[in-house]
Write an enzyme that holds these catalytic residues in place. Structure first.
Site, short mmCIF file in Angstrom:
data_model
loop_
_atom_site.label_atom_id
_atom_site.label_comp_id
_atom_site.label_asym_id
_atom_site.label_seq_id
_atom_site.Cartn_x
_atom_site.Cartn_y
_atom_site.Cartn_z
N ARG A 16 4.94 -4.12 4.67
CA ARG A 16 5.73 -4.98 4.68
C ARG A 16 6.22 -5.08 6.79
O ARG A 16 6.38 -5.07 7.50
CB ARG A 16 7.20 -5.02 4.69
CG ARG A 16 6.71 -5.66 2.97
CD ARG A 16 8.80 -6.04 2.47
NE ARG A 16 9.17 -4.81 1.47
CZ ARG A 16 10.35 -4.73 1.61
NH1 ARG A 16 11.07 -5.38 0.89
NH2 ARG A 16 10.34 -3.46 0.77
N ALA A 70 1.16 -1.12 -0.03
CA ALA A 70 0.01 0.15 0.29
C ALA A 70 0.92 0.97 -0.25
O ALA A 70 0.11 2.26 -0.37
CB ALA A 70 -1.23 0.12 1.79
N SER A 71 2.28 0.89 0.32
CA SER A 71 3.40 2.51 -0.35
C SER A 71 3.42 2.70 -0.65
O SER A 71 4.42 3.66 -1.09
CB SER A 71 3.88 2.22 1.39
OG SER A 71 4.62 1.01 1.48
N LEU A 91 5.70 -10.37 0.57
CA LEU A 91 5.67 -11.77 -0.47
C LEU A 91 6.25 -12.18 -0.43
O LEU A 91 5.83 -13.70 -0.97
CB LEU A 91 5.78 -10.47 -1.43
CG LEU A 91 4.64 -9.27 -2.76
CD1 LEU A 91 5.32 -8.34 -3.01
CD2 LEU A 91 3.78 -9.63 -2.39
N LYS A 98 6.77 5.16 5.41
CA LYS A 98 5.99 4.39 5.15
C LYS A 98 4.12 4.28 5.19
O LYS A 98 3.43 4.46 4.86
CB LYS A 98 6.42 3.08 4.62
CG LYS A 98 7.53 2.84 3.86
CD LYS A 98 7.96 1.47 3.12
CE LYS A 98 8.84 1.47 2.16
NZ LYS A 98 9.52 -0.14 1.48
N LYS A 149 8.10 -9.81 -14.71
CA LYS A 149 6.68 -9.33 -14.90
C LYS A 149 5.84 -10.67 -15.97
O LYS A 149 5.06 -10.39 -15.23
CB LYS A 149 6.65 -8.31 -15.57
CG LYS A 149 7.65 -6.98 -14.88
CD LYS A 149 6.97 -6.72 -13.78
CE LYS A 149 5.28 -6.34 -12.97
NZ LYS A 149 4.69 -6.05 -11.68
#
Length: 356
Positions: A38, A14-15, A66, A45, A161
């Site tokens: 995190r 979110a940051s 993650l 953040k 990606k």
């Protein structure tokens, strides 16, 4: 029909540059938001998120990583929608970038498959999963195209990606009976510019910062498919709300085909009169290659040199009804935000903008 206040949306990472805009627009739109970071102990953040309008009433921040799969079941619990924006975007990508991107994506999706409240996931992929490793330099790319990871000079970020997005589609197709079969939309933005809502100097702001600070003697011949961060955030919410986007990849880029020199001209036009000296001349490939031995971030862009980016953004317009902000406005707004936040020093001739 439930009010938006009763609908909880998870925003991962979110940051981040894009994610903070997603959180802001969701809150303004009336949704209840849970954002992952995190560490809740990092004020740099966390505080910008807590300072957003309506954050006190409808924003919850939780810790999730993650690389830690056990942190995600609790994060997705009771959420109707998940915007999976978090992904590594290092200045110097390596093989670990691929592992974190793929494992991180699957960790989030696996948690969603076990949580029956989740109806849809919108995943932030990238144009990096579409336009690289192809021989045809005049090709106009669409969502049907995929980056050829075996192509010449396709680096680990481009691979990360591409492989992560393919893994997401494969995972959704293979969710077993009895588990939660949620819908998936993947968004593929180009180079993201626009105002920053935080002081964090991530990769996305590095180009504009370097241009304004004249940290480059010249400009690599780098093609840029630009999109405004506000449009990217808006697209996440439109895709989340619109069932016509289910199962779709959607390219997010302004239709203008630009080079890095074009971005520099936008900045020079606005900030030159303020005393900023913006580099505007192209550097030959040899000099960029030479610089890559001294600056690891330059090495990461070598595969993209001379790579004109032509894209068809009609799907974003037809499904999401997006009208893209022009890149010149994105660059100018970003420049002012970086100066006002102190990320770029104020010149003696700088005058704050009185109009938006």
């Amino acid at each position: 029909m439930a009010s938006k206040n009763s609908i909880k949306v998870l925003v991962t990472g979110a940051s981040g540059f894009v994610a903070t805009h997603c959180v802001q627009q969701l809150l303004v739109g009336g949704y209840t938001v849970r954002g992952t970071v995190r560490s809740l102990k990092n004020p740099e953040k966390v505080q910008p998120l807590r300072d957003l309008n309506f954050a006190k009433e409808r924003l919850e921040l939780v810790e999730a990583d993650l690389e830690k799969p056990d942190t995600w079941p609790k994060a997705v619990d009771s959420c109707k929608y998940v915007l999976h924006v978090a992904s590594p975007f290092p200045t110097t990508p390596d093989e670990n970038t691929i592992k974190v991107a793929v494992d991180g994506t699957l960790n989030v999706l696996k948690a969603c498959a076990k949580c029956h409240s989740v109806e849809k996931v919108v995943l932030t992929s990238s144009i990096a999963a579409i336009t690289y490793g192809h021989e045809d330099s005049n090709k106009t790319f669409t969502e049907k195209d995929w980056t050829n990871i075996d192509g010449k000079s396709v680096n680990d970020y481009l691979k990360s990606k591409t492989i992560a997005e393919r893994a997401a589609w494969d995972f959704v197709k293979s969710i077993p009976e009895g588990d939660n079969k949620f819908k998936l939309t993947c968004l593929n933005p180009g180079g993201v510019f626009g105002p920053s809502l935080t002081d964090i100097q991530g990769t996305s702001v590095e180009i504009v910062k370097r241009l304004l600070n004249h940290e480059m003697p010249g400009l690599p011949h780098l093609g840029v498919a630009a999109v405004d961060v506000r449009d990217v955030a808006k697209a996440h919410i439109l895709a989340m709300e619109n069932p016509n986007s289910d199962g779709e990849r959607i390219l997010l880029c302004h239709e203008a085909s630009l080079w890095l020199t074009d971005l520099a001209k936008f900045l020079d036009k606005e900030f030159g009169p303020h005393g900023y000296c913006i580099p505007k001349r192209n550097l030959p490939y040899f000099l960029v290659w030479l610089a890559s031995f001294f600056d690891s971030s330059v090495k990461g862009i070598l595969p993209m040199i001379g790579h004109a980016v032509k894209i068809d953004n009609s799907k974003a317009k037809n499904i999401l009804h997006l009208e893209f902000i022009h890149p010149e406005k994105s660059l100018v707004d970003m420049g002012y935000s970086l100066i006002e936040r102190g990320i770029v020093p104020k010149k003696s001739g700088y005058k704050p903008r009185t109009r938006l």
